[in-house]
Design an enzyme around this catalytic site. Structure first.
Site, PDB file in Angstrom:
ATOM      1  N   GLY A  12      -7.649  -1.224  -5.336  1.00 27.76           N
ATOM      2  CA  GLY A  12      -6.236  -0.912  -5.249  1.00 27.76           C
ATOM      3  C   GLY A  12      -5.719   0.084  -6.269  1.00 27.76           C
ATOM      4  O   GLY A  12      -4.522   0.141  -6.529  1.00 27.76           O
ATOM      5  N   SER A  13      -6.616   0.927  -6.824  1.00 25.01           N
ATOM      6  CA  SER A  13      -6.096   1.899  -7.797  1.00 25.01           C
ATOM      7  C   SER A  13      -5.214   2.941  -7.114  1.00 25.01           C
ATOM      8  O   SER A  13      -4.237   3.414  -7.699  1.00 25.01           O
ATOM      9  CB  SER A  13      -7.230   2.559  -8.588  1.00 25.01           C
ATOM     10  OG  SER A  13      -7.954   3.457  -7.800  1.00 25.01           O
ATOM     11  N   MET A  91     -11.155  -0.891   4.289  1.00 29.89           N
ATOM     12  CA  MET A  91     -12.508  -0.749   4.813  1.00 29.89           C
ATOM     13  C   MET A  91     -12.681  -1.317   6.222  1.00 29.89           C
ATOM     14  O   MET A  91     -13.727  -1.869   6.557  1.00 29.89           O
ATOM     15  CB  MET A  91     -13.510  -1.389   3.841  1.00 29.89           C
ATOM     16  CG  MET A  91     -13.538  -0.697   2.480  1.00 29.89           C
ATOM     17  SD  MET A  91     -13.825   1.090   2.599  1.00 29.89           S
ATOM     18  CE  MET A  91     -13.837   1.569   0.876  1.00 29.89           C
ATOM     19  N   HIS A 110      -9.769   9.974   1.677  1.00 33.32           N
ATOM     20  CA  HIS A 110     -11.234   9.895   1.750  1.00 33.32           C
ATOM     21  C   HIS A 110     -11.833  10.659   0.576  1.00 33.32           C
ATOM     22  O   HIS A 110     -11.431  11.797   0.303  1.00 33.32           O
ATOM     23  CB  HIS A 110     -11.715  10.482   3.079  1.00 33.32           C
ATOM     24  CG  HIS A 110     -13.198  10.355   3.252  1.00 33.32           C
ATOM     25  ND1 HIS A 110     -13.800   9.161   3.568  1.00 33.32           N
ATOM     26  CD2 HIS A 110     -14.191  11.263   3.118  1.00 33.32           C
ATOM     27  CE1 HIS A 110     -15.113   9.333   3.615  1.00 33.32           C
ATOM     28  NE2 HIS A 110     -15.378  10.605   3.345  1.00 33.32           N
TER      29      HIS A 110
HETATM   30  C1  GAR Z   1     -11.189   5.364  -2.987  1.00 32.69           C
HETATM   31  O1  GAR Z   1     -12.107   6.233  -3.607  1.00 32.69           O
HETATM   32  C2  GAR Z   1     -10.962   5.777  -1.551  1.00 32.69           C
HETATM   33  O2  GAR Z   1     -10.927   7.171  -1.371  1.00 32.69           O
HETATM   34  C3  GAR Z   1     -12.174   5.188  -0.892  1.00 32.69           C
HETATM   35  O3  GAR Z   1     -12.302   3.919  -1.489  1.00 32.69           O
HETATM   36  C4  GAR Z   1     -11.797   3.970  -2.821  1.00 32.69           C
HETATM   37  C5  GAR Z   1     -10.764   2.873  -2.984  1.00 32.69           C
HETATM   38  O4  GAR Z   1     -10.369   2.778  -4.326  1.00 32.69           O
HETATM   39  N1  GAR Z   1     -12.022   5.102   0.516  1.00 32.69           N
HETATM   40  C6  GAR Z   1     -13.043   5.212   1.355  1.00 32.69           C
HETATM   41  O5  GAR Z   1     -14.186   5.380   0.991  1.00 32.69           O
HETATM   42  C7  GAR Z   1     -12.669   5.094   2.819  1.00 32.69           C
HETATM   43  N2  GAR Z   1     -13.795   5.395   3.648  1.00 32.69           N
HETATM   44  P1  GAR Z   1      -9.076   1.949  -4.732  1.00 32.69           P
HETATM   45  O6  GAR Z   1      -9.165   0.602  -4.009  1.00 32.69           O
HETATM   46  O7  GAR Z   1      -9.193   1.790  -6.206  1.00 32.69           O
HETATM   47  O8  GAR Z   1      -7.864   2.728  -4.305  1.00 32.69           O
END
Ligand code: GAR
Length: 202
Positions: A12-13, A91, A110
């Site tokens: 969730g950043s 996801m 992405h």
């Molecule tokens: C982020 O890097 C986002 O771009 C990626 O997951 C991470 C979530 O980080 N998303 C994907 O790979 C989608 N296919 P977060 O939960 O700290 O925001």
């Protein structure tokens, strides 16, 4: 004020970056709800700390019925009168049930320069391929995997000694910058979608 709903599954950043950039007084957009499909995800903790409403909808409850899962997401988002949906580390694939409820109002972030390295582990894909530049893409969501019209991209260098984690951290810094910026452009009515071309008037 444009009401934003964020869908997240993990850390969730990006959710946090959106809240911090948008939930100021008189902001043109505001995060009004976090919808999370993973109970116990850190994103939930962050939402509670920030005073943002949380809806937990476990995809497992719906078995293989993706439309029913989507319908539950839509119901939660509509309850909070959401106008713009931001996937942020969500996801699960979303389908027509959600997309038709928010036409051209579902965004995803992405961690690669699409159409390179779609799907899971985009940062590892970039490291393994040996590219010198990767980056971030914010795009409108369609029914494919990371295939919708591109709204904004930022390049991030890949260094010789990068592993997945090092590259992911460098990319995240840019994610946290670009996602709120794009949401503000939507809120300001500055984004026009013409087929696959997204025009931004500044
Ligand atoms: C982020 O890097 C986002 O771009 C990626 O997951 C991470 C979530 O980080 N998303 C994907 O790979 C989608 N296919 P977060 O939960 O700290 O925001």
């Amino acid at each position: 004020m444009m009401r934003v709903g964020v869908l997240a599954s993990g850390g969730g950043s990006n959710f946090q970056a959106l809240v911090e950039a948008l939930n100021a007084e008189r902001s043109a957009a505001q995060v009004v709800v976090l919808v999370c499909n993973v109970p116990g995800a850190k994103a939930i903790e962050r939402a509670k700390a920030a005073g943002v409403a949380v809806e937990v909808i476990e995809h497992g409850r719906f078995g293989k019925d993706r439309a029913a899962f989507d319908a539950a997401l839509v119901e939660a988002l509509k309850q909070h009168r959401v106008e713009l949906v931001c996937l942020a580390g969500f996801m699960r694939l979303v389908g027509q049930t959600l997309l038709s409820a928010f036409p051209q109002r579902v965004l995803n972030i992405h961690p690669a320069l699409l159409p390179a390295f779609p799907g899971m582990h985009a940062q590892q894909q970039a490291v393994s391929y040996g590219v010198k530049v990767s980056g971030v893409t914010v795009h409108l969501v369609d029914e494919g995997t990371d295939t919708g019209p591109v709204v904004a991209q930022t390049a991030v260098p890949v260094l010789d000694d990068d592993d997945e984690q090092a590259l992911a951290s460098r990319i995240l810094v840019e994610e946290h910058r670009i996602y709120p910026e794009v949401v503000k452009l939507f809120a300001a009515g500055k984004v026009k979608v013409e087929g696959r071309t997204v025009r931004i008037s500044r």
